[in-house]
Design a protein around this motif. Structure first.
Motif, mmCIF file in Angstrom:
data_model
loop_
_atom_site.group_PDB
_atom_site.id
_atom_site.type_symbol
_atom_site.label_atom_id
_atom_site.label_comp_id
_atom_site.label_asym_id
_atom_site.label_seq_id
_atom_site.Cartn_x
_atom_site.Cartn_y
_atom_site.Cartn_z
ATOM 1 N N GLN A 33 39.247 -52.038 -11.180
ATOM 2 C CA GLN A 33 37.795 -51.926 -11.370
ATOM 3 C C GLN A 33 37.482 -51.180 -12.672
ATOM 4 N N HIS A 34 38.276 -50.173 -12.992
ATOM 5 C CA HIS A 34 38.089 -49.445 -14.253
ATOM 6 C C HIS A 34 38.288 -50.383 -15.445
ATOM 7 N N CYS A 35 39.337 -51.193 -15.398
ATOM 8 C CA CYS A 35 39.617 -52.134 -16.499
ATOM 9 C C CYS A 35 38.507 -53.166 -16.656
ATOM 10 N N LEU A 36 37.897 -53.568 -15.552
ATOM 11 C CA LEU A 36 36.803 -54.539 -15.632
ATOM 12 C C LEU A 36 35.592 -53.961 -16.357
ATOM 13 N N LYS A 37 35.432 -52.644 -16.326
ATOM 14 C CA LYS A 37 34.283 -51.985 -16.965
ATOM 15 C C LYS A 37 34.485 -51.762 -18.460
ATOM 16 N N LEU A 38 35.702 -51.908 -18.953
ATOM 17 C CA LEU A 38 35.971 -51.692 -20.374
ATOM 18 C C LEU A 38 35.362 -52.807 -21.216
ATOM 19 N N GLU A 39 35.076 -52.490 -22.471
ATOM 20 C CA GLU A 39 34.459 -53.464 -23.377
ATOM 21 C C GLU A 39 35.547 -54.258 -24.111
ATOM 22 N N TRP A 40 36.092 -55.266 -23.433
ATOM 23 C CA TRP A 40 37.142 -56.110 -23.997
ATOM 24 C C TRP A 40 36.561 -57.019 -25.067
ATOM 25 N N GLN A 41 37.333 -57.257 -26.133
ATOM 26 C CA GLN A 41 36.905 -58.133 -27.222
ATOM 27 C C GLN A 41 38.007 -59.132 -27.527
ATOM 28 N N LEU A 57 43.052 -60.219 -25.418
ATOM 29 C CA LEU A 57 41.851 -59.404 -25.352
ATOM 30 C C LEU A 57 42.239 -57.989 -25.745
ATOM 31 N N ASN A 58 41.383 -57.326 -26.515
ATOM 32 C CA ASN A 58 41.651 -55.968 -26.980
ATOM 33 C C ASN A 58 40.531 -55.043 -26.556
ATOM 34 N N VAL A 59 40.900 -53.785 -26.353
ATOM 35 C CA VAL A 59 39.906 -52.755 -26.093
ATOM 36 C C VAL A 59 40.328 -51.519 -26.874
ATOM 37 N N PHE A 60 39.375 -50.918 -27.552
ATOM 38 C CA PHE A 60 39.642 -49.716 -28.327
ATOM 39 C C PHE A 60 39.278 -48.535 -27.454
ATOM 40 N N THR A 61 40.241 -47.657 -27.218
ATOM 41 C CA THR A 61 40.000 -46.514 -26.341
ATOM 42 C C THR A 61 40.228 -45.212 -27.084
ATOM 43 N N VAL A 62 39.438 -44.222 -26.769
ATOM 44 C CA VAL A 62 39.597 -42.887 -27.325
ATOM 45 C C VAL A 62 39.541 -41.902 -26.166
ATOM 46 N N MET A 63 40.586 -41.082 -26.088
ATOM 47 C CA MET A 63 40.641 -40.058 -25.048
ATOM 48 C C MET A 63 40.740 -38.694 -25.730
ATOM 49 N N PRO A 64 40.064 -37.686 -25.211
ATOM 50 C CA PRO A 64 40.131 -36.351 -25.819
ATOM 51 C C PRO A 64 41.579 -35.863 -25.890
ATOM 52 N N VAL A 66 44.142 -36.948 -27.318
ATOM 53 C CA VAL A 66 45.191 -37.964 -27.289
ATOM 54 C C VAL A 66 45.050 -38.813 -28.542
ATOM 55 N N ILE A 67 46.172 -39.280 -29.076
ATOM 56 C CA ILE A 67 46.139 -40.139 -30.254
ATOM 57 C C ILE A 67 45.377 -41.420 -29.925
ATOM 58 N N THR A 68 44.504 -41.855 -30.823
ATOM 59 C CA THR A 68 43.719 -43.058 -30.627
ATOM 60 C C THR A 68 44.629 -44.285 -30.607
ATOM 61 N N SER A 69 44.336 -45.231 -29.718
ATOM 62 C CA SER A 69 45.180 -46.418 -29.614
ATOM 63 C C SER A 69 44.345 -47.667 -29.361
ATOM 64 N N THR A 70 44.953 -48.800 -29.600
ATOM 65 C CA THR A 70 44.359 -50.083 -29.260
ATOM 66 C C THR A 70 45.260 -50.719 -28.214
ATOM 67 N N GLN A 71 44.670 -51.196 -27.121
ATOM 68 C CA GLN A 71 45.444 -51.812 -26.064
ATOM 69 C C GLN A 71 45.097 -53.294 -26.021
ATOM 70 N N SER A 72 46.078 -54.110 -25.664
ATOM 71 C CA SER A 72 45.879 -55.546 -25.600
ATOM 72 C C SER A 72 46.210 -56.089 -24.225
ATOM 73 N N ALA A 73 45.498 -57.118 -23.836
ATOM 74 C CA ALA A 73 45.820 -57.847 -22.611
ATOM 75 C C ALA A 73 45.968 -59.305 -23.002
#
Length: 75
Positions: A33-41, A57-64, A66-73
């Motif tokens: 459910q969390h992944c469904l809420k992400l802004e996939w592009q 599909l990619n989503v750009f995530t930033v966590m306090p 933590v090194i910034t990363s791009t995740q792909s599905a």
């Protein structure tokens, strides 16, 4: 005429261990459910003058803290 084999050996089979209960059903559903809420592009790529969608599909995530990363599905 016989086709040439570019690879003399087959690719090695990596060991994979399956853990069927790695996540509880409740936690798995929560993460889904969390992944469904992400802004996939879906990005575009231009090859030989033709623009087409990248098959991922990619989503750009930033966590306090933590090194910034791009995740792909991939699909």
């Amino acid at each position: 005429m016989q086709q040439l084999n570019l690879f003399a050996e087959l690719a090695p089979v990596l060991p994979v261990t399956y853990y069927p209960d790695f996540l509880s059903q409740e936690l798995a559903n929560e993460l889904y459910q969390h992944c469904l809420k992400l802004e996939w592009q879906q990005n575009q790529i231009r090859i030989a003058g033709k623009t087409m969608p990248v098959p991922a599909l990619n989503v750009f995530t930033v966590m306090p803290d933590v090194i910034t990363s791009t995740q792909s599905a991939y699909f």
